[in-house]
Design a protein around this motif. Structure first.
Motif, short mmCIF file in Angstrom:
data_model
loop_
_atom_site.label_atom_id
_atom_site.label_comp_id
_atom_site.label_asym_id
_atom_site.label_seq_id
_atom_site.Cartn_x
_atom_site.Cartn_y
_atom_site.Cartn_z
N ASP A 191 0.83 -1.21 0.00
CA ASP A 191 0.00 0.00 0.00
C ASP A 191 0.86 1.26 0.00
O ASP A 191 0.57 2.23 -0.71
CB ASP A 191 -0.92 0.00 1.22
N LEU A 192 1.92 1.26 0.80
CA LEU A 192 2.78 2.44 0.90
C LEU A 192 3.42 2.79 -0.44
O LEU A 192 3.54 3.96 -0.80
CB LEU A 192 3.89 2.21 1.94
N LEU A 193 3.83 1.78 -1.19
CA LEU A 193 4.59 2.02 -2.42
C LEU A 193 3.74 2.32 -3.64
O LEU A 193 4.28 2.56 -4.73
CB LEU A 193 5.49 0.81 -2.72
N GLN A 194 2.43 2.34 -3.48
CA GLN A 194 1.59 2.66 -4.64
C GLN A 194 1.82 4.10 -5.10
O GLN A 194 1.97 5.00 -4.29
CB GLN A 194 0.11 2.45 -4.28
N PRO A 195 1.84 4.34 -6.41
CA PRO A 195 1.74 3.32 -7.47
C PRO A 195 3.07 2.64 -7.74
O PRO A 195 4.08 3.32 -7.93
CB PRO A 195 1.30 4.14 -8.69
N LEU A 196 3.06 1.32 -7.75
CA LEU A 196 4.26 0.58 -8.11
C LEU A 196 4.55 0.78 -9.60
O LEU A 196 3.63 0.91 -10.41
CB LEU A 196 4.08 -0.91 -7.81
N ILE A 197 5.81 0.82 -9.94
CA ILE A 197 6.21 0.94 -11.34
C ILE A 197 6.13 -0.44 -11.98
O ILE A 197 6.68 -1.42 -11.44
CB ILE A 197 7.62 1.52 -11.46
N THR A 198 5.44 -0.54 -13.09
CA THR A 198 5.21 -1.82 -13.78
C THR A 198 6.00 -1.84 -15.09
O THR A 198 6.55 -0.81 -15.51
CB THR A 198 3.72 -1.99 -14.08
N PRO A 199 6.04 -2.98 -15.77
CA PRO A 199 6.70 -3.00 -17.08
C PRO A 199 6.10 -1.98 -18.04
O PRO A 199 6.81 -1.44 -18.90
CB PRO A 199 6.45 -4.44 -17.57
N ALA A 200 4.81 -1.69 -17.90
CA ALA A 200 4.15 -0.74 -18.80
C ALA A 200 4.55 0.71 -18.51
O ALA A 200 4.54 1.56 -19.40
CB ALA A 200 2.64 -0.89 -18.69
N THR A 201 4.90 1.01 -17.26
CA THR A 201 5.25 2.38 -16.88
C THR A 201 6.74 2.57 -16.67
O THR A 201 7.19 3.67 -16.38
CB THR A 201 4.50 2.80 -15.60
N PHE A 202 7.50 1.50 -16.79
CA PHE A 202 8.95 1.55 -16.58
C PHE A 202 9.62 2.36 -17.68
O PHE A 202 9.32 2.22 -18.86
CB PHE A 202 9.52 0.13 -16.56
N GLU A 203 10.53 3.24 -17.28
CA GLU A 203 11.30 4.05 -18.23
C GLU A 203 12.77 3.67 -18.14
O GLU A 203 13.36 3.69 -17.05
CB GLU A 203 11.14 5.55 -17.92
N ILE A 204 13.36 3.31 -19.28
CA ILE A 204 14.77 2.94 -19.30
C ILE A 204 15.62 4.13 -18.86
O ILE A 204 15.34 5.28 -19.22
CB ILE A 204 15.19 2.49 -20.71
N HIS A 205 16.65 3.86 -18.08
CA HIS A 205 17.54 4.92 -17.60
C HIS A 205 18.10 5.68 -18.80
O HIS A 205 18.49 5.09 -19.81
CB HIS A 205 18.68 4.29 -16.80
N PRO A 206 18.13 7.02 -18.74
CA PRO A 206 18.51 7.81 -19.91
C PRO A 206 19.90 7.50 -20.46
O PRO A 206 20.10 7.54 -21.68
CB PRO A 206 18.42 9.26 -19.41
#
Length: 254
Positions: free
Chosen positions: A164-179
Motif C-alpha cells: 500500500d505504501l509504495l503505490q503506485p508501483l512501477i510496472t513493465p508498462a510504466t517503466f522508463e529505461i535509464h537515460p
C-alpha cells in the motif's frame, strides 16, 4: 510534552500504515535519525539496514510471480526503480513521514521542499534526473524494518503494509529505461560514436554529449555530476532521435 509527541507520532503513523505496533519503541526508533542525540535514543540506522533487505526480497518475490515472462535482467531493472532512493523518498513525502522524524540536520526542510517541487515535473519517477534526500528513503526502510520485527518477522504482514505504501508501483508498462542506458543503446544500434564531456562540471554544473563529433545535448546540476549526466543523456537522446528523423525525411525526398 515529549510523551505527548511520541503518542501523537505513534497514532498518526499507525493510521498511515494501518499497522498497530505491539512495541511502540520500535516505531519511535524508526523515526529517530542518527543526528538526534537527546536521551541517548537509539537511531534508525540498523532498522534501515534491515528494512532495505526485507523490501528487496518482498519486491523480488512480487515481481517474480507477477511477471513470469520477464528475464532476470528486466526483473532486476524493474525492482531497482521500485526500491531506489527516489522511489522511497517519494513515499516519505506522499505521507509526510518526515514530519515525524526526530533529527538535527542542517537545511533538512529546505531539501525536502526542493525535492517535493522537483517531483512535480516527474509524476512517477525521474530515472535519475532529480536528487532525492537519502534521509527520506531511510525513514521508509526503517519503518519497514520496524514492522518486520514487530510482526514477529512476518513477511506477509510486512508486505500488506509495504504494498500500500509504495503505490503506485512501477510496472513493465510504466517503466522508463535509464537515460544513459537508453542513449548508449541508441548510438550502438545506429553505429554512432559518442563522447561525454564533463571537464567544466565543477565550474558550470554542466555535462555535454557529442555524437560523431557534433554537440547533441547538455544537462545541468551542480549538486551531483551523475544527475547532470543523466539529464544530458536524456536531452541528447531526444536530439539524436530528431536528427535521425530529419535524415530519413530528407532521404525520402532525394
Amino acid at each position: 510534552m515529549e510523551e505527548e509527541k511520541l503518542q501523537q507520532r505513534e497514532r498518526l503513523v499507525e493510521e498511515i500504515t494501518g499497522y498497530k505496533f505491539k512495541n511502540p519503541d520500535l516505531l519511535h526508533q524508526a523515526f529517530t535519525h542518527t543526528s538526534f542525540q537527546q536521551n541517548s535514543s537509539p537511531s534508525n540506522d540498523r532498522l534501515e539496514y534491515l528494512g532495505d533487505s526485507v523490501l528487496n526480497q518482498l519486491i523480488a518475490k512480487e515481481h517474480y510471480f507477477a511477471y513470469p515472462n520477464l528475464s532476470s535482467g528486466n526483473l532486476t531493472d524493474l525492482k531497482s526503480v521500485n526500491v531506489d532512493t527516489e522511489k522511497l523518498a517519494r513515499v516519505a513525502i506522499k505521507y509526510n513521514l518526515h514530519d515525524y522524524l526526530r533529527y538535527q540536520i542542517h537545511l533538512f526542510k529546505e531539501q525536502v521542499d526542493e525535492f517535493r517541487d522537483a517531483t512535480m515535473e516527474y509524476p512517477l519517477h525521474s530515472s535519475g534526473r532529480i536528487d532525492p534526500p537519502k534521509v527520506l528513503a531511510d525513514i521508509v526502510e526503517s519503518l519497514i524494518g520496524a514492522i518486520y520485527i514487530d510482526s514477529n518477522f512476518s513477511m506477509d504482514t510486512t508486505w500488506k503494509v509495504v504494498k500500500d505504501l509504495l503505490q503506485p508501483l512501477i510496472t513493465p508498462a510504466t517503466f522508463e529505461i535509464h537515460p544513459v542506458k537508453k542513449f548508449n543503446e541508441l548510438c550502438q544500434k545506429n553505429g554512432m560514436s559518442f563522447k561525454v564531456v564533463h571537464d567544466n562540471w565543477e565550474k558550470t554544473g554542466e555535462v555535454e554529449y557529442f555524437v560523431d563529433g557534433k554537440f547533441v545535448g547538455k544537462g545541468k546540476f551542480s549538486g551531483k555530476k551523475e544527475i547532470a549526466q543523466n539529464r544530458a543523456a536524456y536531452n541528447a537522446y531526444d536530439q539524436v532521435i530528431r536528427n535521425l528523423r530529419m535524415e530519413t525525411t530528407v532521404g525520402d525526398h532525394l
